[in-house]
Scaffold this motif. Structure first.
Motif, PDB file in Angstrom:
ATOM      1  N   ALA A  36       9.239 -12.352 -21.377  1.00 37.93           N
ATOM      2  CA  ALA A  36       8.323 -11.392 -20.743  1.00 37.93           C
ATOM      3  C   ALA A  36       6.934 -11.995 -20.578  1.00 37.93           C
ATOM      4  O   ALA A  36       6.326 -11.893 -19.501  1.00 37.93           O
ATOM      5  CB  ALA A  36       8.256 -10.102 -21.553  1.00 37.93           C
ATOM      6  N   GLU A  37       6.434 -12.644 -21.605  1.00 41.92           N
ATOM      7  CA  GLU A  37       5.099 -13.247 -21.543  1.00 41.92           C
ATOM      8  C   GLU A  37       5.035 -14.332 -20.473  1.00 41.92           C
ATOM      9  O   GLU A  37       4.058 -14.422 -19.718  1.00 41.92           O
ATOM     10  CB  GLU A  37       4.713 -13.831 -22.907  1.00 41.92           C
ATOM     11  N   ARG A  38       6.077 -15.144 -20.388  1.00 42.78           N
ATOM     12  CA  ARG A  38       6.093 -16.218 -19.393  1.00 42.78           C
ATOM     13  C   ARG A  38       6.187 -15.662 -17.973  1.00 42.78           C
ATOM     14  O   ARG A  38       5.542 -16.185 -17.070  1.00 42.78           O
ATOM     15  CB  ARG A  38       7.234 -17.185 -19.699  1.00 42.78           C
ATOM     16  N   ARG A  40       5.027 -12.781 -16.931  1.00 42.21           N
ATOM     17  CA  ARG A  40       3.700 -12.244 -16.616  1.00 42.21           C
ATOM     18  C   ARG A  40       2.748 -13.376 -16.225  1.00 42.21           C
ATOM     19  O   ARG A  40       1.980 -13.255 -15.269  1.00 42.21           O
ATOM     20  CB  ARG A  40       3.134 -11.472 -17.804  1.00 42.21           C
ATOM     21  N   GLU A  41       2.798 -14.468 -16.956  1.00 41.98           N
ATOM     22  CA  GLU A  41       1.916 -15.607 -16.677  1.00 41.98           C
ATOM     23  C   GLU A  41       2.228 -16.234 -15.314  1.00 41.98           C
ATOM     24  O   GLU A  41       1.321 -16.598 -14.568  1.00 41.98           O
ATOM     25  CB  GLU A  41       2.041 -16.646 -17.796  1.00 41.98           C
ATOM     26  N   ALA A  43       3.345 -14.772 -12.721  1.00 37.99           N
ATOM     27  CA  ALA A  43       2.950 -13.852 -11.650  1.00 37.99           C
ATOM     28  C   ALA A  43       1.447 -13.881 -11.387  1.00 37.99           C
ATOM     29  O   ALA A  43       0.993 -13.448 -10.330  1.00 37.99           O
ATOM     30  CB  ALA A  43       3.401 -12.431 -11.992  1.00 37.99           C
ATOM     31  N   LEU A  44       0.680 -14.408 -12.336  1.00 38.40           N
ATOM     32  CA  LEU A  44      -0.783 -14.427 -12.236  1.00 38.40           C
ATOM     33  C   LEU A  44      -1.290 -15.772 -11.715  1.00 38.40           C
ATOM     34  O   LEU A  44      -0.546 -16.750 -11.680  1.00 38.40           O
ATOM     35  CB  LEU A  44      -1.388 -14.169 -13.619  1.00 38.40           C
ATOM     36  N   LEU A  69       7.552  -5.203 -16.193  1.00 35.14           N
ATOM     37  CA  LEU A  69       7.360  -6.618 -15.859  1.00 35.14           C
ATOM     38  C   LEU A  69       7.181  -6.789 -14.359  1.00 35.14           C
ATOM     39  O   LEU A  69       7.728  -6.009 -13.569  1.00 35.14           O
ATOM     40  CB  LEU A  69       8.548  -7.450 -16.352  1.00 35.14           C
ATOM     41  N   PRO A  70       6.436  -7.813 -13.944  1.00 34.51           N
ATOM     42  CA  PRO A  70       6.132  -8.010 -12.529  1.00 34.51           C
ATOM     43  C   PRO A  70       7.279  -8.666 -11.768  1.00 34.51           C
ATOM     44  O   PRO A  70       7.215  -9.846 -11.396  1.00 34.51           O
ATOM     45  CB  PRO A  70       4.909  -8.933 -12.571  1.00 34.51           C
ATOM     46  N   CYS A  71       8.349  -7.927 -11.575  1.00 37.17           N
ATOM     47  CA  CYS A  71       9.491  -8.511 -10.864  1.00 37.17           C
ATOM     48  C   CYS A  71      10.207  -7.455 -10.033  1.00 37.17           C
ATOM     49  O   CYS A  71      10.195  -6.273 -10.358  1.00 37.17           O
ATOM     50  CB  CYS A  71      10.457  -9.194 -11.814  1.00 37.17           C
TER      51      CYS A  71
END
Length: 159
Positions: A36-38, A40-41, A43-44, A69-71
């Motif tokens: 999840a953290e990866r 998010r990273e 996507a930014l 999550l950004p997906c």
């Protein structure tokens, strides 16, 4: 968009990341810790990747696991999943896409994408899929870290 300079090759310009879910992002239907953290990273800035998850959702958990999550999520029907995943990659543009998967139904999308990465997680990986990829990683965290740390990818793919 992320730009990856690969010595001895044209630079790889990536706009989309297409991911299988079960066996790739998740084990037994549960998201692998650290994914999840990866995502998010990625996507930014500076990466700005549009993240797509394509899955049959065998375990029935993907909506809950990817919540927030950004997906973009695409749940596939049971027939011809390999062709459906390939169509997803073709529709968004193979030349701008990194695809990551482990199952036999991932081999077509990995072969078509600008960069196909096979992961060998808890479920293992289909040999056909490994052979269709340009890079094989021991797990999803290692694969995502290649995208987050471009020098690792360059070291792997340099001519």
């Amino acid at each position: 968009m992320a730009l990856y300079a690969i010595p001895g090759q044209d630079s790889l310009e990536v706009r989309h990341l297409v991911l299988d879910y079960n066996g790739t992002l998740a084990t037994d239907g549960t998201l692998v810790p650290g994914v999840a953290e990866r995502l998010r990273e990625l996507a930014l800035p500076p990466h700005h990747l549009l993240i797509h998850v394509v899955t049959a959702d065998t375990m029935g958990t993907v909506n809950r696991q990817l919540e927030g999550l950004p997906c973009k999520l695409s749940i596939l029907g049971p027939a011809e999943q390999d062709k459906a995943k390939l169509k997803c990659v073709q529709d968004i543009g193979v030349e701008w896409t990194v695809a990551i998967g482990n199952g036999q139904n991932d081999h077509l999308m990995l072969a078509a994408a600008a960069l196909g990465i096979a992961v060998i997680g808890e479920e293992g990986a289909a040999v056909k899929t490994i052979l269709a990829s340009r890079v094989a990683c021991r797990d999803i965290l290692t694969a995502l870290d290649l995208l987050l740390n471009p020098k690792r990818l360059a070291a792997t793919l340099r001519c």
